[in-house]
Design a protein around this motif. Structure first.
Motif, PDB file in Angstrom:
ATOM      1  N   MET A  72     -13.782 -10.686  15.785  1.00 56.96           N
ATOM      2  CA  MET A  72     -13.125  -9.810  16.726  1.00 56.96           C
ATOM      3  C   MET A  72     -13.343  -8.330  16.406  1.00 56.96           C
ATOM      4  O   MET A  72     -13.447  -7.516  17.298  1.00 56.96           O
ATOM      5  CB  MET A  72     -11.645 -10.117  16.743  1.00 56.96           C
TER       6      MET A  72
ATOM      7  N   GLY B 252     -14.072  -2.049  16.905  1.00 61.58           N
ATOM      8  CA  GLY B 252     -13.018  -1.764  15.936  1.00 61.58           C
ATOM      9  C   GLY B 252     -13.586  -1.351  14.588  1.00 61.58           C
ATOM     10  O   GLY B 252     -14.798  -1.312  14.397  1.00 61.58           O
ATOM     11  N   SER B 253     -12.696  -1.040  13.654  1.00 63.48           N
ATOM     12  CA  SER B 253     -13.104  -0.654  12.308  1.00 63.48           C
ATOM     13  C   SER B 253     -13.802  -1.818  11.614  1.00 63.48           C
ATOM     14  O   SER B 253     -13.340  -2.938  11.691  1.00 63.48           O
ATOM     15  CB  SER B 253     -11.875  -0.273  11.477  1.00 63.48           C
TER      16      SER B 253
ATOM     17  N   LYS C 254       0.823   7.174   2.739  1.00 69.65           N
ATOM     18  CA  LYS C 254       0.318   8.545   2.625  1.00 69.65           C
ATOM     19  C   LYS C 254       0.276   9.168   4.009  1.00 69.65           C
ATOM     20  O   LYS C 254       0.024   8.471   4.993  1.00 69.65           O
ATOM     21  CB  LYS C 254      -1.080   8.551   1.993  1.00 69.65           C
TER      22      LYS C 254
ATOM     23  N   ILE D  43      -3.199   9.818   7.416  1.00 66.08           N
ATOM     24  CA  ILE D  43      -4.336   8.905   7.304  1.00 66.08           C
ATOM     25  C   ILE D  43      -4.518   8.204   8.648  1.00 66.08           C
ATOM     26  O   ILE D  43      -3.581   7.635   9.178  1.00 66.08           O
ATOM     27  CB  ILE D  43      -4.128   7.894   6.164  1.00 66.08           C
ATOM     28  N   PRO D  44      -5.724   8.309   9.214  1.00 65.70           N
ATOM     29  CA  PRO D  44      -5.917   7.681  10.525  1.00 65.70           C
ATOM     30  C   PRO D  44      -5.731   6.166  10.436  1.00 65.70           C
ATOM     31  O   PRO D  44      -6.030   5.565   9.404  1.00 65.70           O
ATOM     32  CB  PRO D  44      -7.367   8.019  10.882  1.00 65.70           C
ATOM     33  N   ALA D  45      -5.264   5.587  11.521  1.00 62.91           N
ATOM     34  CA  ALA D  45      -5.098   4.140  11.569  1.00 62.91           C
ATOM     35  C   ALA D  45      -6.450   3.486  11.780  1.00 62.91           C
ATOM     36  O   ALA D  45      -7.375   4.121  12.282  1.00 62.91           O
ATOM     37  CB  ALA D  45      -4.160   3.772  12.707  1.00 62.91           C
ATOM     38  N   ALA D  46      -6.562   2.210  11.395  1.00 64.80           N
ATOM     39  CA  ALA D  46      -7.786   1.464  11.664  1.00 64.80           C
ATOM     40  C   ALA D  46      -7.941   1.337  13.169  1.00 64.80           C
ATOM     41  O   ALA D  46      -6.960   1.172  13.882  1.00 64.80           O
ATOM     42  CB  ALA D  46      -7.715   0.085  11.029  1.00 64.80           C
ATOM     43  N   ARG D  47      -9.193   1.421  13.644  1.00 65.01           N
ATOM     44  CA  ARG D  47      -9.370   1.341  15.078  1.00 65.01           C
ATOM     45  C   ARG D  47      -9.345  -0.133  15.515  1.00 65.01           C
ATOM     46  O   ARG D  47     -10.053  -0.949  14.946  1.00 65.01           O
ATOM     47  CB  ARG D  47     -10.701   1.970  15.492  1.00 65.01           C
ATOM     48  N   PRO D  48      -8.483  -0.459  16.487  1.00 67.85           N
ATOM     49  CA  PRO D  48      -8.431  -1.855  16.925  1.00 67.85           C
ATOM     50  C   PRO D  48      -9.677  -2.196  17.730  1.00 67.85           C
ATOM     51  O   PRO D  48     -10.337  -1.306  18.266  1.00 67.85           O
ATOM     52  CB  PRO D  48      -7.185  -1.901  17.817  1.00 67.85           C
ATOM     53  N   PRO D  49     -10.015  -3.499  17.823  1.00 70.01           N
ATOM     54  CA  PRO D  49     -11.150  -3.877  18.663  1.00 70.01           C
ATOM     55  C   PRO D  49     -10.831  -3.608  20.122  1.00 70.01           C
ATOM     56  O   PRO D  49      -9.673  -3.491  20.499  1.00 70.01           O
ATOM     57  CB  PRO D  49     -11.298  -5.374  18.406  1.00 70.01           C
TER      58      PRO D  49
ATOM     59  N   LYS E 233       0.844  -1.196   0.000  1.00 72.96           N
ATOM     60  CA  LYS E 233       0.000   0.000   0.000  1.00 72.96           C
ATOM     61  C   LYS E 233       0.873   1.237   0.000  1.00 72.96           C
ATOM     62  O   LYS E 233       1.810   1.332   0.799  1.00 72.96           O
ATOM     63  CB  LYS E 233      -0.873   0.028   1.262  1.00 72.96           C
ATOM     64  N   PRO E 234       0.588   2.203  -0.881  1.00 76.28           N
ATOM     65  CA  PRO E 234       1.390   3.426  -0.878  1.00 76.28           C
ATOM     66  C   PRO E 234       1.263   4.149   0.473  1.00 76.28           C
ATOM     67  O   PRO E 234       0.189   4.182   1.057  1.00 76.28           O
ATOM     68  CB  PRO E 234       0.785   4.262  -2.007  1.00 76.28           C
TER      69      PRO E 234
ATOM     70  N   ARG F 272     -15.850  -5.762  18.104  1.00 74.88           N
ATOM     71  CA  ARG F 272     -15.686  -5.128  19.410  1.00 74.88           C
ATOM     72  C   ARG F 272     -15.217  -3.686  19.299  1.00 74.88           C
ATOM     73  O   ARG F 272     -14.166  -3.340  19.796  1.00 74.88           O
ATOM     74  CB  ARG F 272     -14.712  -5.935  20.260  1.00 74.88           C
TER      75      ARG F 272
ATOM     76  N   ARG G 212      -9.854   7.487   6.713  1.00 78.50           N
ATOM     77  CA  ARG G 212      -8.959   6.345   6.561  1.00 78.50           C
ATOM     78  C   ARG G 212      -9.147   5.654   5.217  1.00 78.50           C
ATOM     79  O   ARG G 212      -8.191   5.220   4.585  1.00 78.50           O
ATOM     80  CB  ARG G 212      -9.234   5.351   7.695  1.00 78.50           C
TER      81      ARG G 212
END
Lengths: 522, 164
Positions: free
Chosen positions: B47, B52-53, A330, A333-339, A327-328, B50, B87
């Protein structure tokens, strides 16, 4: 034209089992497999159950099969490890009613602790394997799997992956079969695997494999799709869709039955091309099978491709540039939100205590594994179902000094029933010492709130006996058992504190129903 | 709305666990499927639920192969969360559309929990689906006691979506 439905792979699997006259199904919840049994549970005529674990599930299916019933064992990839013991010998006995084992692999580890490639189990157990590439194929292949099972006297491994299980696409269901029960036939040389008879069955297995290989070569599961160019693509499962997404005109040998490997067919087609490339997820399973089969114009994928889930862009990069897709980068860019543990989750209160006391926690598999992340950072080991008890107690025994009394084991209720009890019996018998905390939220929450022996309900929703965890713990020989309420944090913390240094096995059961699934159950 | 011979189109729905992304995906995909398109929908449960995204990929056209949207190839991005919108913006094709309702405008909703149905309705309206059709698909999917409030969300989508 007949009926057309829009189903997930899991829904298609359940419908196909029902339509194939499967009357017995069992498994243990595990992403991405869970919805298969949940859907089958809606048919009253099918005996569907959440077994305590995958070994029990498969053994139940073996019994049903020996009685002449078509049966389906369903589990996630790591569940097959638990069921591997019966599986390896089931290959020897063979079946009576068709028996299919569904393994749902999780490339990319969306919700798993490893991304093992269960195609190796087909090779290992010497049983046939089917790999559908869409919901429609899940339906058609499963119907065929029961037929293969009965025709060749073998269990069949039905390998799905997360992307097949959880993707919806169209399905054209067929007619429902009704099969009479044939009953058990005494045949000790087939069903009793003492060495003398097992030796004879091994001879049978090798013959069966040869017959299955012939069948695979001529079967409609393995299709050659003509195209332009001097490179042949060999692929299976979801990878086929990614190849076609990018290149509609490439010549493709699409394998639906990947074990036994259709060597003859692959050799014949491959030699018409300058080069051959296997597009597959995870291990070089097809690649190795090609090499063993004498396909010598094969180009091996770069090893990067042994890791992680495929997608259209990775397959494109492989076929065009022989490289992986990156993935380029950039900025901003916000990170994916973890569970994270849900707001109001009873486990969260417990992990706050573990964190505040600076405890070292041997954890287990469930929502509470998330206790390892911020803001708790209070779970420090997690291997497999039930591991928390032996790992934690031995970690404690092998540690020295101040650290010793800071080490505890933490396990959930469903996991305790699955494989925690054996570790607890070992601990009492071998006079180990340490604290075991059972987080009882009355639910198999991580996979969507399924019932288990401690909830008092079965998979189809019938009322059953509710097994009492405290009674089981006491029956295992534990004398010091405390019941706490996670919401009463001060009292709970005090019980934990005084339990840490005791020179025996102490079990604390922290009971509070799951904040999400508790209210739904009432 | 008959299937065209054009290429597959892709809709990416994104938000956080608990916002009803999967439900939105189910409404949209069943609507498209009932119009005769070949449809594939993909998401991951487990998972990521919970908090998350969460992403749901929907692809429709004459023949769809990959259930996953190829990188940077989404025609539509339906976002339920501002951060998730940022994102996944790079998944959008140049000239692709974003369907999003900023938090300050969410007072138009009968309840914040109906944002998923509201945005699904906005999207489907654009493709030419009627209010009644959308209400029908929704009613088959949500629990009975939530049908009324979601119908109000669909109403709101038809009142307001001119501003998108």
């Amino acid at each position: 034209m007949g009926r057309e439905l829009f189903l997930s792979g899991n829904e298609a699997c359940a419908l196909a089992a029902y339509d194939s006259g499967c009357l017995f199904a069992s498994g243990y919840p595990g992403t991405p497999s869970t919805e298969i049994l949940e859907n089958l549970g809606t048919y009253n005529s099918v005996n569907t159950s959440w077994a305590t674990n995958e070994k029990v599930a498969l053994e139940l299916c073996i019994g049903a099969s020996f009685a002449g019933r078509r049966s389906l064992a369903v589990m996630k990839h790591v569940g097959v490890n638990v069921a591997a013991d019966p599986l390896m010998t089931l290959s020897y006995t063979g079946i009576k009613g068709g028996l299919v084992i569904v393994t749902c692999d999780d490339p990319g580890m969306h919700s798993s602790q490893n991304e093992q490639d269960n195609r190796h189990y087909a090779l290992f157990a010497k049983i046939p394997m089917l790999e559908p590439s869409s919901s429609a194929e899940v339906y058609n292949f499963l119907t065929a799997a029961f037929y293969i099972s009965e025709k060749f006297d073998t269990p069949v491994l039905f390998r799905l992956t997360t992307r097949i299980c959880h993707s919806h696409s169209r399905v054209f269901p067929g007619k429902k079969s009704e099969l009479p029960a044939s009953g058990f036939t005494i045949n000790n040389q087939k069903y009793v695997m003492i060495p003398a008879w097992a030796r004879m069955r091994h001879v049978f297995i090798e013959k069966r494999l040869a017959l299955l290989e012939k069948f695979s070569c001529s079967s409609k599961f393995n299709i050659f799709e003509k195209g332009a160019g001097s490179r042949l693509i060999i692929t299976s499962g979801i990878s086929y869709q990614y190849v076609r997404e990018n290149f509609i005109n490439l010549p493709v040998l699409k394998l639906g039955m990947t074990w036994p490997f259709p060597a003859e067919k692959v050799r014949k087609i491959s030699c018409r091309f300058k080069e051959v490339m296997c597009v597959e997820e995870l291990d070089p399973f097809l690649e190795n099978a090609c090499l063993v089969s004498g396909v010598n114009n094969i180009i091996k994928r770069p090893k990067n491709f042994y890791i992680g889930e495929l997608n259209p862009e990775r397959v494109k990069a492989l076929l065009v540039n022989f490289k992986d897709f990156i993935k380029p980068v950039k900025q901003n860019i916000p990170a994916a939100r973890p569970p994270a543990l849900c707001r109001g989750c009873p486990h969260a209160f417990m992990f706050e205590i573990f964190r505040d006391y600076g405890l070292i926690v041997a954890g287990d598999i469930g929502c509470y594994t998330l206790g390892t992340l911020s803001p708790y950072n209070a779970l420090h080991a997690c291997i497999d179902m039930g591991a928390s008890i032996p790992v934690g107690l031995a970690l404690r025994a092998a540690s020295a000094g101040k650290q010793k009394n800071k080490i505890i084991s933490v396990i959930g209720d469903s996991t305790f029933f699955h494989s925690g009890i054996t570790g607890l019996i070992d601990a009492v018998y071998n006079k180990r010492s340490g604290l075991i905390v059972i987080l009882d939220n009355r639910s198999t929450a991580m996979t969507g709130g399924q019932d288990h022996p401690g909830t008092g309900k079965t998979l189809p929703g019938n009322i059953s006996v509710r097994l009492d965890i405290e009674k089981i713990v006491r029956a295992c020989g534990v004398n010091r058992v405390f019941q706490v309420d996670p919401f009463k944090k001060t009292e709970t913390a005090a019980v934990i504190k005084k339990s840490l240094a005791l020179k025996e096995i102490v079990v604390i059961i922290a009971t509070r129903e799951c904040i999400i699934y508790g209210p739904q159950k009432r | 709305m008959a299937p065209k011979k054009d290429n597959t189109r892709s809709v990416l729905i994104t938000g956080l666990g608990g916002q009803g992304i999967i439900l939105a995906g189910n409404i949209i995909s069943s609507a498209l499927f009932s119009k005769g398109f070949d449809v594939k929908k993909s998401e991951v449960h487990g998972m990521s639920q919970r908090g998350g995204s969460v992403e749901s990929h929907i692809r429709f056209g004459r023949t769809v192969y990959s259930p996953l949207i190829p990188y940077g190839c989404a025609d539509y991005l339906i976002a339920l969360d501002e951060n998730e919108k940022k994102r996944l913006h790079r998944q959008l094709l140049p000239g692709g559309s974003i369907i999003f309702l900023p938090s300050e405008n969410r007072t138009a909703l009968p309840s914040p929990r109906t944002l998923n149905v509201y945005l699904s309705a906005v999207f489907l309206r654009r493709l030419g689906f009627s209010k009644n059709d959308i209400s029908g698909y929704m009613s088959r999917i949500v629990k009975k006691k939530y049908i009324d409030i979601n119908n109000k969300a669909i109403e709101a989508a038809f009142r307001n979506s001119a501003s998108f």
